[in-house]
Design an enzyme around this catalytic site. Structure first.
Site, PDB file in Angstrom:
ATOM      1  CD  GLU A  35      -2.443   1.817   0.337  1.00 35.49           C
ATOM      2  OE1 GLU A  35      -2.372   3.032   0.052  1.00 35.49           O
ATOM      3  OE2 GLU A  35      -3.149   1.023  -0.313  1.00 35.49           O
ATOM      4  CB  ALA A  36       1.053   4.121  -2.335  1.00 33.87           C
ATOM      5  CD1 TRP A  69      -4.326   8.764  -3.198  1.00 31.60           C
ATOM      6  CD2 TRP A  69      -2.153   9.304  -3.334  1.00 31.60           C
ATOM      7  NE1 TRP A  69      -3.609   7.593  -3.205  1.00 31.60           N
ATOM      8  CE2 TRP A  69      -2.267   7.893  -3.287  1.00 31.60           C
ATOM      9  CE3 TRP A  69      -0.881   9.888  -3.414  1.00 31.60           C
ATOM     10  CZ2 TRP A  69      -1.157   7.057  -3.335  1.00 31.60           C
ATOM     11  CZ3 TRP A  69       0.225   9.046  -3.463  1.00 31.60           C
ATOM     12  CH2 TRP A  69       0.085   7.657  -3.418  1.00 31.60           C
ATOM     13  CG  ASN A  98     -16.556   5.897   0.658  1.00 30.30           C
ATOM     14  OD1 ASN A  98     -16.891   5.870   1.843  1.00 30.30           O
ATOM     15  ND2 ASN A  98     -16.509   4.803  -0.077  1.00 30.30           N
ATOM     16  CB  VAL A 228       4.198  -0.467  -6.881  1.00 30.03           C
ATOM     17  CG1 VAL A 228       4.558  -1.218  -8.158  1.00 30.03           C
ATOM     18  CG2 VAL A 228       4.068  -1.443  -5.712  1.00 30.03           C
ATOM     19  CG  HIS A 459     -19.143   7.630  -7.917  1.00 34.12           C
ATOM     20  ND1 HIS A 459     -20.477   7.981  -8.051  1.00 34.12           N
ATOM     21  CD2 HIS A 459     -18.885   7.646  -6.585  1.00 34.12           C
ATOM     22  CE1 HIS A 459     -20.986   8.197  -6.847  1.00 34.12           C
ATOM     23  NE2 HIS A 459     -20.034   8.010  -5.942  1.00 34.12           N
ATOM     24  CB  ALA A 493     -13.383   0.944  -9.726  1.00 39.38           C
ATOM     25  CB  THR A 504     -17.557   2.975  -7.669  1.00 33.10           C
ATOM     26  OG1 THR A 504     -16.932   4.034  -6.931  1.00 33.10           O
ATOM     27  CG2 THR A 504     -18.054   3.524  -8.999  1.00 33.10           C
ATOM     28  CG  ASN A 505     -16.886   1.181  -1.012  1.00 30.76           C
ATOM     29  OD1 ASN A 505     -15.726   0.852  -1.241  1.00 30.76           O
ATOM     30  ND2 ASN A 505     -17.439   1.024   0.176  1.00 30.76           N
TER      31      ASN A 505
END
Length: 520
Positions: A35-36, A69, A98, A228, A459, A493, A504-505
């Site tokens: 995970e970033a 972010w 969200n 990554v 979304h 997604a 979209t979750n």
């Protein structure tokens, strides 16, 4: 670990990645989840992010800087400048930041997926996984729902709704929209309470629902703050990833690499790995491994709103009351796609999880284009993984979208001017929406207004589209395998053929659940 390293590396601990990693590790495969953003246990999540109202955390600079972010930007339309695009970082991904909406797409979406060549994604295929992920407190015993899954599904009692929620429901009922208690039924349509992924008025993320129990497995390793850079290959086979952690570069190897870094960062990793439009890669000096339309199909829901100056009674709320509790899924007219529009209530001036002005008594009605055809584009600005890509959503650029958006906005204004809304309104609506009202009588003026003002709903989908292997827009096949290479998949997604007719979750979590059973 196998002789090659890990069995599976999953990049991204968001809605799809957390579900995929946990379920895959539970099957006995050794999984490294990278995970970033920060890795943290459930008990360490700041209380402000647990609140039913996300505005509190979004206005808390320390909380936002940790889990959002700070430099992912997007231009919503071709008429707008770049602005912050809310995307979650850290374990839990965007499920941690969200609006806590646990709404499923209508099954018509998956019928269309099948028609586009996504074999194994029909309603019959996906429904068991939607049921598996949920603990629906009210409808869990229905054959198309689930009980006891990792994600709770709660619906706020109508008496606890905000003033704008109640007014929108009354206005739509008076206009003839039907009431549907369960919008998550396979063909749910009409006025419905929003399903919410919370328990005891507290947000439940995929970090809580999946990773918290999976951390006890000796087959799962979670590493945060691990950016990554690119995928590593041996010939045409993905064999691992190059990772930056604390400024130190290292490599990790696996039999299978899965990118679940989301609509922005999964395509960015592919592009840096030499998979994408050949001309774009060559411009950046990246060797072309596979020429595929990575980043080319971006979609989101464009949202327009009518601001409502609220009476004191309608705006009397505690800081932790939810910002929205009701939605209305509807069809814009003859020949339009089923359920192509969505009305939403916003009990305060929080547009698409944006900021509010403290002290103002402002709510709004919103309408978004639920079935959209416009496509945006994501491109790299640099080969440096710390530099964010350029995102142009290009909403309302397809000629099929603006006419329906006009219809939706004019219907929204009609509802806002009706007697049901007048009960919560203080001051003239025209004064609060001067530019919108000035544009209503002219299609061209309204188009210009919408292109200048619509926001998205966070979304984002479809930058690594799934479809038939011979279709020019396809990046991954029905097994989420990247075309032309072995051992590399994208599961999030970004593979959706189009943005679903819903938040979209849940669809992203379902994708991780389904692919955990198909990962071989």
């Amino acid at each position: 670990m196998t002789a090659n390293g890990w069995d599976v590396i999953v990049v991204g601990a968001g809605s799809s990645g957390a579900a995929l990693a946990a379920r895959t590790a539970a099957k006995g495969r050794r999984v490294l989840l990278l995970e970033a953003g920060p890795d943290y246990r459930s008990a360490e999540m700041k209380d402000v992010w647990r609140s039913p109202n996300p505005r509190l955390a979004l206005l808390d600079d320390a909380a936002s800087e940790e889990l959002i972010w700070p430099d992912v930007n997007a231009a919503r339309t071709d008429s707008q400048e770049q602005e912050l695009y809310w995307r979650g970082r850290g374990t839990g991904g965007s499920s941690a930041v969200n609006g806590q909406i646990a709404i499923r797409p209508p099954m018509a979406d998956f019928e269309e997926w099948g028609a586009l060549g996504c074999t194994g994604w029909s309603p019959e295929d996906v429904l068991p996984y939607f049921a598996r992920l949920e603990d629906d407190e009210r409808f869990g015993d229905e054959p198309y729902h689930g009980r006891g899954g990792p994600i709770p599904v709660h619906r706020m009692a109508r008496e606890d709704w905000g003033g704008v929620d109640k007014a929108l429901a009354r206005a739509c009922a008076a206009a003839g929209y039907p009431w549907t208690e369960d919008v998550n039924a396979p063909r749910g349509s009409g006025i419905s309470p929003y399903p919410i992924n919370s328990r005891d008025s507290s947000r439940v993320t995929v970090n809580d629902g999946y990773l918290e129990w999976a951390r006890d497995l000796d087959t799962l390793t979670v590493r945060g703050d691990s950016l990554v850079e690119r995928v590593l290959f041996d010939g045409d086979r993905a064999v691992g990833v190059r990772v930056i952690h604390g400024g130190v570069v290292s490599t990790e190897h696996a039999d299978t690499v899965v990118l679940s870094a989301g609509v922005i960062h999964s395509p960015a990793i592919l592009l840096r790995s030499g998979i994408g439009p050949a001309a774009h890669l060559r411009d950046l000096g990246i060797e072309v491994r596979q020429s595929l339309p990575v980043g080319q199909g971006l979609q989101d829901h464009p949202l327009a709103s009518v601001i409502i100056p609220l009476t004191e009674e309608a705006s009397s709320r505690t800081p932790h009351d939810r910002h929205t509790n009701v939605c209305v899924r509807w069809t814009s007219g003859p020949g339009a796609p089923e359920n192509d529009m969505m009305f939403v209530a916003l009990n305060e001036n929080v547009l698409a999880m944006g900021s509010a002005t403290p002290g103002e008594r402002l709510g709004s009605y919103g309408v978004w284009l639920n079935r959209t055809y416009s496509r945006g584009v994501l491109t790299l600005t640099s080969t440096d993984p710390a530099k964010q890509p350029l995102v142009r959503e290009r909403m309302l650029s397809d000629p099929r979208d603006l006419p329906r958006m006009r219809t939706g906005v004019r219907e929204l204004v009609r509802l806002a001017l009706g007697p049901e809304t007048a009960r919560i309104t203080t001051g003239p609506l025209k004064a609060a929406n001067r530019e919108l009202f000035a544009a209503l009588d002219s299609d061209r003026a309204l188009d210009d207004h919408l292109l200048a003002t619509v926001v998205d709903t966070q979304h984002g989908t479809s930058t690594c589209r799934m479809g038939a292997s011979d279709a020019p827009e396809t990046v991954v096949d029905s097994g989420c395998r990247v075309l032309g290479v072995d051992g590399l998949r994208v599961v999030d997604a970004s593979v959706f053929p189009f943005v679903p007719r819903a938040n979209t979750n849940l669809a992203a979590i379902m994708t991780g659940e389904l692919m955990a059973d198909r990962l071989t």
